[in-house]
Design an enzyme around this catalytic site. Sequence first.
Site, PDB file in Angstrom:
ATOM      1  N   GLY A  37     -33.573 -21.597 -98.945  1.00 58.78           N
ATOM      2  CA  GLY A  37     -34.948 -21.264 -98.568  1.00 58.78           C
ATOM      3  C   GLY A  37     -35.092 -20.471 -97.283  1.00 58.78           C
ATOM      4  N   PHE A  52     -44.749 -18.780 -85.482  1.00 61.65           N
ATOM      5  CA  PHE A  52     -43.395 -18.417 -85.877  1.00 61.65           C
ATOM      6  C   PHE A  52     -42.472 -19.467 -85.242  1.00 61.65           C
ATOM      7  CE2 PHE A  52     -43.577 -14.644 -88.605  1.00 61.65           C
ATOM      8  CZ  PHE A  52     -44.951 -14.615 -88.737  1.00 61.65           C
ATOM      9  N   TYR A  74     -44.586 -32.062 -79.427  1.00 60.66           N
ATOM     10  CA  TYR A  74     -43.903 -30.964 -78.721  1.00 60.66           C
ATOM     11  C   TYR A  74     -44.889 -29.885 -78.243  1.00 60.66           C
ATOM     12  CZ  TYR A  74     -40.846 -26.806 -78.317  1.00 60.66           C
ATOM     13  OH  TYR A  74     -40.211 -25.670 -77.901  1.00 60.66           O
ATOM     14  N   ARG A  96     -35.067 -14.466 -86.492  1.00 63.25           N
ATOM     15  CA  ARG A  96     -36.347 -15.161 -86.338  1.00 63.25           C
ATOM     16  C   ARG A  96     -37.057 -14.677 -85.081  1.00 63.25           C
ATOM     17  NH1 ARG A  96     -35.244 -15.937 -90.647  1.00 63.25           N
ATOM     18  NH2 ARG A  96     -34.961 -17.841 -91.855  1.00 63.25           N
ATOM     19  N   ALA A 131     -49.733 -33.668 -87.169  1.00 70.14           N
ATOM     20  CA  ALA A 131     -49.279 -33.321 -88.517  1.00 70.14           C
ATOM     21  C   ALA A 131     -47.803 -33.674 -88.663  1.00 70.14           C
ATOM     22  CB  ALA A 131     -49.457 -31.821 -88.779  1.00 70.14           C
ATOM     23  N   ASP A 183     -55.154 -42.903 -85.571  1.00 70.92           N
ATOM     24  CA  ASP A 183     -55.005 -41.906 -86.614  1.00 70.92           C
ATOM     25  C   ASP A 183     -56.248 -41.018 -86.696  1.00 70.92           C
ATOM     26  OD1 ASP A 183     -52.942 -42.005 -89.195  1.00 70.92           O
ATOM     27  OD2 ASP A 183     -54.798 -40.873 -89.481  1.00 70.92           O
ATOM     28  N   TYR A 238     -44.769 -28.129 -97.077  1.00 72.13           N
ATOM     29  CA  TYR A 238     -45.272 -28.055 -95.701  1.00 72.13           C
ATOM     30  C   TYR A 238     -46.190 -26.834 -95.543  1.00 72.13           C
ATOM     31  CZ  TYR A 238     -45.310 -27.053 -90.713  1.00 72.13           C
ATOM     32  OH  TYR A 238     -45.709 -26.752 -89.433  1.00 72.13           O
TER      33      TYR A 238
HETATM   34  N1  UDP Z   1     -29.846 -22.400 -88.214  1.00 73.03           N
HETATM   35  C1  UDP Z   1     -28.465 -22.435 -88.162  1.00 73.03           C
HETATM   36  N2  UDP Z   1     -27.850 -23.605 -87.823  1.00 73.03           N
HETATM   37  C2  UDP Z   1     -28.545 -24.745 -87.539  1.00 73.03           C
HETATM   38  C3  UDP Z   1     -29.963 -24.699 -87.578  1.00 73.03           C
HETATM   39  C4  UDP Z   1     -30.577 -23.506 -87.923  1.00 73.03           C
HETATM   40  O1  UDP Z   1     -27.798 -21.446 -88.420  1.00 73.03           O
HETATM   41  O2  UDP Z   1     -27.926 -25.791 -87.264  1.00 73.03           O
HETATM   42  C5  UDP Z   1     -30.524 -21.130 -88.548  1.00 73.03           C
HETATM   43  C6  UDP Z   1     -31.464 -21.246 -89.735  1.00 73.03           C
HETATM   44  O3  UDP Z   1     -30.774 -21.029 -90.938  1.00 73.03           O
HETATM   45  C7  UDP Z   1     -32.495 -20.156 -89.415  1.00 73.03           C
HETATM   46  C8  UDP Z   1     -32.516 -20.108 -87.886  1.00 73.03           C
HETATM   47  O4  UDP Z   1     -31.323 -20.779 -87.453  1.00 73.03           O
HETATM   48  O5  UDP Z   1     -32.041 -18.917 -89.867  1.00 73.03           O
HETATM   49  C9  UDP Z   1     -33.700 -20.833 -87.298  1.00 73.03           C
HETATM   50  O6  UDP Z   1     -33.764 -22.099 -87.901  1.00 73.03           O
HETATM   51  P1  UDP Z   1     -34.745 -23.243 -87.400  1.00 73.03           P
HETATM   52  O7  UDP Z   1     -34.492 -24.456 -88.261  1.00 73.03           O
HETATM   53  O8  UDP Z   1     -34.607 -23.411 -85.925  1.00 73.03           O
HETATM   54  O9  UDP Z   1     -36.198 -22.660 -87.654  1.00 73.03           O
HETATM   55  P2  UDP Z   1     -36.901 -22.108 -89.008  1.00 73.03           P
HETATM   56  O10 UDP Z   1     -36.805 -20.617 -88.930  1.00 73.03           O
HETATM   57  O11 UDP Z   1     -36.210 -22.697 -90.171  1.00 73.03           O
HETATM   58  O12 UDP Z   1     -38.305 -22.585 -88.855  1.00 73.03           O
END
Ligand code: UDP
Length: 332
Positions: free
Chosen positions: A285, A170, A12, A222, A76, A52, A142
């Site tokens: 988490g 981010f 990506y 985020r 990765a 690889d 990770y």
């Molecule tokens: N999220 C959500 N529904 C989903 C996928 C993600 O509400 O189906 C929320 C998730 O809990 C986080 C934000 O969207 O607060 C971004 O999640 P994503 O997995 O895109 O990225 P991350 O911040 O985990 O790297």
Amino acid sequence: MGSILVTGGAGYIGSHTVRVLLAQGAQVVVLDSLVTGHKEAVPAEVPFYLGDICDAGLVKTIVESQEVEAVIHFAARSLVGESMAKPDLYFYENTAKTNLFVSNLLQLGVNKIVFSSTAAVYGLPETVPISEESPTSPINPYGLSKLMIEASFHWLEKAYGLKWVALRYFNAAGASLDGSIGEEHLPETHLIPLVLKAALGQRDAIQVFGTDYNTLDGTCIRDYIHVLDLAEAHVLALKALDQQSNSGVYNVGTGQGYSVLQVITSAKKVTGIDIPVVEVARRSGDPDVLIAKVAKIEKTFGLKTRYSDLETIIASAWRWHQNNPDGYKSKS
Ligand code: UDP
């Protein structure tokens, strides 16, 4: 001028970076195992090596035949959930293999590397915005698999003069503006692709994971950065690598956050579709707010994000999803 080796160039962020490099006239070569990448994402004119990063013979062939002068290392594994289930896989794929790869590069005389790191190195931050000096305390394998490489680079710099930049991403989001390459993870777990799949009717609804966070609307915040701005950050970092004093870790974000509900509202507006939304329990988490402090990368590399407003992010991702409702043809 030698060429730039991009590992994971079929992935990506890698595939967008390859395009930005080409647009700036760089010579690019890609090494990708295609375990998670897609060959179609790499332009036909770019020399492509299937393999690889820990194949020492192959790396030597590439470095020598393509006159590689620097490396951008994306290759990765990057799924947090998978890393919880299989930590050994992440320490092997991300940490052990990168250590071997960089050791081979140094022996071949290549000492410049830009490395994909992650905001997951910070774990649950005590304060936001998060600066590069904030404590690192990953809460998943990770994040740790990447942090160990950052730490190792510090010592490789002292011992062998490695020139390195680790970019702590981010939330990467969006797609190329023509919608020809974009984000596809199997399984897909990220918010923006999932919202748009719901808009396409490929999913019944978008689930909102938790509405009781300590934020304005109760959903997580985020820092979303457009993949093209992220790609630009790699190219700027690469140019700055000649100066050893620039080696180190850098956040890459915008310094601005959006909540899950704000993302969904923007997606409804961009698509013109009333995307069904279901509120469900928190995902484990997830910190309330993750926002980058971006002064260091702005000041040192001059990064100015151009595409990272929510509307451009979602409109470009929407174009990609509409043009490619089933994603890439080759399923890796
Ligand atoms: N999220 C959500 N529904 C989903 C996928 C993600 O509400 O189906 C929320 C998730 O809990 C986080 C934000 O969207 O607060 C971004 O999640 P994503 O997995 O895109 O990225 P991350 O911040 O985990 O790297």
